[in-house]
Design a protein around this motif. Sequence first.
Motif, PDB file in Angstrom:
ATOM      1  N   ARG A   1      88.132  58.296  79.939  1.00 17.62           N
ATOM      2  CA  ARG A   1      89.285  58.775  79.184  1.00 17.62           C
ATOM      3  C   ARG A   1      90.545  58.095  79.722  1.00 17.62           C
ATOM      4  O   ARG A   1      90.804  58.095  80.927  1.00 17.62           O
ATOM      5  N   PRO A   2      91.352  57.501  78.830  1.00 15.78           N
ATOM      6  CA  PRO A   2      92.477  56.670  79.276  1.00 15.78           C
ATOM      7  C   PRO A   2      93.558  57.411  80.053  1.00 15.78           C
ATOM      8  O   PRO A   2      94.264  56.797  80.849  1.00 15.78           O
ATOM      9  N   TRP A   3      93.722  58.693  79.870  1.00 16.21           N
ATOM     10  CA  TRP A   3      94.805  59.415  80.537  1.00 16.21           C
ATOM     11  C   TRP A   3      94.424  59.921  81.926  1.00 16.21           C
ATOM     12  O   TRP A   3      95.256  60.463  82.637  1.00 16.21           O
ATOM     13  N   LEU A   4      93.182  59.715  82.347  1.00 18.13           N
ATOM     14  CA  LEU A   4      92.760  60.183  83.667  1.00 18.13           C
ATOM     15  C   LEU A   4      93.430  59.377  84.776  1.00 18.13           C
ATOM     16  O   LEU A   4      93.546  58.158  84.689  1.00 18.13           O
ATOM     17  N   THR A   5      93.853  60.076  85.806  1.00 12.71           N
ATOM     18  CA  THR A   5      94.437  59.392  86.949  1.00 12.71           C
ATOM     19  C   THR A   5      93.431  59.260  88.094  1.00 12.71           C
ATOM     20  O   THR A   5      93.604  58.435  88.973  1.00 12.71           O
ATOM     21  N   GLU A   6      92.396  60.074  88.074  1.00 15.68           N
ATOM     22  CA  GLU A   6      91.378  60.071  89.133  1.00 15.68           C
ATOM     23  C   GLU A   6      89.993  59.812  88.524  1.00 15.68           C
ATOM     24  O   GLU A   6      89.057  60.574  88.741  1.00 15.68           O
ATOM     25  N   SER A   7      89.861  58.742  87.774  1.00 17.79           N
ATOM     26  CA  SER A   7      88.601  58.486  87.070  1.00 17.79           C
ATOM     27  C   SER A   7      87.425  58.278  88.029  1.00 17.79           C
ATOM     28  O   SER A   7      86.288  58.631  87.695  1.00 17.79           O
ATOM     29  N   ARG A   8      87.681  57.744  89.204  1.00 19.87           N
ATOM     30  CA  ARG A   8      86.591  57.558  90.179  1.00 19.87           C
ATOM     31  C   ARG A   8      86.013  58.906  90.612  1.00 19.87           C
ATOM     32  O   ARG A   8      84.800  59.062  90.747  1.00 19.87           O
ATOM     33  N   LYS A   9      86.869  59.893  90.832  1.00 20.46           N
ATOM     34  CA  LYS A   9      86.401  61.226  91.214  1.00 20.46           C
ATOM     35  C   LYS A   9      85.610  61.870  90.069  1.00 20.46           C
ATOM     36  O   LYS A   9      84.597  62.529  90.301  1.00 20.46           O
ATOM     37  N   VAL A  10      86.078  61.671  88.847  1.00 15.27           N
ATOM     38  CA  VAL A  10      85.366  62.212  87.683  1.00 15.27           C
ATOM     39  C   VAL A  10      83.997  61.540  87.572  1.00 15.27           C
ATOM     40  O   VAL A  10      82.996  62.196  87.289  1.00 15.27           O
ATOM     41  N   GLN A  11      83.935  60.233  87.818  1.00 12.73           N
ATOM     42  CA  GLN A  11      82.665  59.499  87.767  1.00 12.73           C
ATOM     43  C   GLN A  11      81.678  60.053  88.792  1.00 12.73           C
ATOM     44  O   GLN A  11      80.505  60.257  88.484  1.00 12.73           O
ATOM     45  N   LYS A  12      82.153  60.317  90.007  1.00 11.19           N
ATOM     46  CA  LYS A  12      81.281  60.864  91.048  1.00 11.19           C
ATOM     47  C   LYS A  12      80.757  62.242  90.650  1.00 11.19           C
ATOM     48  O   LYS A  12      79.583  62.558  90.860  1.00 11.19           O
ATOM     49  N   LEU A  13      81.614  63.054  90.078  1.00  7.08           N
ATOM     50  CA  LEU A  13      81.196  64.380  89.637  1.00  7.08           C
ATOM     51  C   LEU A  13      80.188  64.268  88.492  1.00  7.08           C
ATOM     52  O   LEU A  13      79.171  64.968  88.484  1.00  7.08           O
ATOM     53  N   GLN A  14      80.448  63.369  87.552  1.00 10.35           N
ATOM     54  CA  GLN A  14      79.519  63.173  86.444  1.00 10.35           C
ATOM     55  C   GLN A  14      78.160  62.694  86.967  1.00 10.35           C
ATOM     56  O   GLN A  14      77.112  63.163  86.496  1.00 10.35           O
ATOM     57  N   ASP A  15      78.161  61.798  87.942  1.00 13.11           N
ATOM     58  CA  ASP A  15      76.903  61.314  88.525  1.00 13.11           C
ATOM     59  C   ASP A  15      76.107  62.467  89.131  1.00 13.11           C
ATOM     60  O   ASP A  15      74.879  62.541  88.971  1.00 13.11           O
ATOM     61  N   LYS A  16      76.798  63.366  89.822  1.00  8.75           N
ATOM     62  CA  LYS A  16      76.121  64.530  90.416  1.00  8.75           C
ATOM     63  C   LYS A  16      75.520  65.421  89.330  1.00  8.75           C
ATOM     64  O   LYS A  16      74.437  65.979  89.505  1.00  8.75           O
ATOM     65  N   ILE A  17      76.223  65.554  88.236  1.00  8.66           N
ATOM     66  CA  ILE A  17      75.701  66.379  87.135  1.00  8.66           C
ATOM     67  C   ILE A  17      74.461  65.734  86.532  1.00  8.66           C
ATOM     68  O   ILE A  17      73.475  66.418  86.232  1.00  8.66           O
ATOM     69  N   TYR A  18      74.478  64.417  86.367  1.00 13.08           N
ATOM     70  CA  TYR A  18      73.289  63.728  85.853  1.00 13.08           C
ATOM     71  C   TYR A  18      72.101  63.876  86.807  1.00 13.08           C
ATOM     72  O   TYR A  18      70.959  64.033  86.369  1.00 13.08           O
ATOM     73  N   VAL A  19      72.346  63.847  88.115  1.00  9.05           N
ATOM     74  CA  VAL A  19      71.271  64.067  89.091  1.00  9.05           C
ATOM     75  C   VAL A  19      70.716  65.484  88.933  1.00  9.05           C
ATOM     76  O   VAL A  19      69.498  65.691  88.923  1.00  9.05           O
ATOM     77  N   ALA A  20      71.599  66.461  88.785  1.00 14.15           N
ATOM     78  CA  ALA A  20      71.163  67.846  88.583  1.00 14.15           C
ATOM     79  C   ALA A  20      70.378  67.979  87.275  1.00 14.15           C
ATOM     80  O   ALA A  20      69.367  68.689  87.225  1.00 14.15           O
ATOM     81  N   LEU A  21      70.822  67.297  86.244  1.00 10.51           N
ATOM     82  CA  LEU A  21      70.118  67.325  84.961  1.00 10.51           C
ATOM     83  C   LEU A  21      68.729  66.717  85.096  1.00 10.51           C
ATOM     84  O   LEU A  21      67.746  67.278  84.607  1.00 10.51           O
ATOM     85  N   GLN A  22      68.630  65.580  85.777  1.00 10.16           N
ATOM     86  CA  GLN A  22      67.323  64.952  86.000  1.00 10.16           C
ATOM     87  C   GLN A  22      66.411  65.890  86.778  1.00 10.16           C
ATOM     88  O   GLN A  22      65.229  66.034  86.456  1.00 10.16           O
ATOM     89  N   HIS A  23      66.959  66.554  87.789  1.00 13.49           N
ATOM     90  CA  HIS A  23      66.178  67.514  88.580  1.00 13.49           C
ATOM     91  C   HIS A  23      65.692  68.667  87.697  1.00 13.49           C
ATOM     92  O   HIS A  23      64.537  69.086  87.798  1.00 13.49           O
ATOM     93  N   GLU A  24      66.566  69.159  86.846  1.00 10.82           N
ATOM     94  CA  GLU A  24      66.194  70.263  85.945  1.00 10.82           C
ATOM     95  C   GLU A  24      65.081  69.828  84.991  1.00 10.82           C
ATOM     96  O   GLU A  24      64.142  70.594  84.733  1.00 10.82           O
TER      97      GLU A  24
END
Length: 147
Positions: free
Chosen positions: A58-81
């Motif tokens: 999203r273009p207005w994000l100032t901390e896109s790297r932090k959002v990416q890390k959080l999204q990666d963790k969610i995908y790992v949790a989804l894969q685990h589920e």
Amino acid sequence: VGGDVGYVKWWHPPLSPLSGCDDLIGAVFELGRTLCRLQLSDEELALFTAAVLLSPDRPWLTESRKVQKLQDKIYVALQHEIQKKHSTEDKLSKMVSKLPLMKTICNLHLDKLEFFRLLHPETAMNFPPLYKEVFNSELQYSDPRES
């Protein structure tokens, strides 16, 4: 999305009060049908929804790297589920393959919303606060009469 989409049968685009949005409505229903076929559990749907909402591009994000890390963790949790439920291994890839369609739907929605805002600025200014919050970063709800 996890439920029956049988109510789609009565919707008829030419008679719809939302004429002009047929492409958007059709795409939303098609996405719903394909996600229903995946038979996602509540947990899988919640995690996938979170991953989609936490999009780092999203273009207005100032901390896109932090959002990416959080999204990666969610995908790992989804894969685990998915693995925990002994679902097919390609379920996640089928879910992720819907992301381009979701992006298209989002862009169509923003186009329709902008068109609606231009035609009916007084109504658009009275959209619910949550709706404004979600879409305000991409649309301006200023009164065009002020320009």
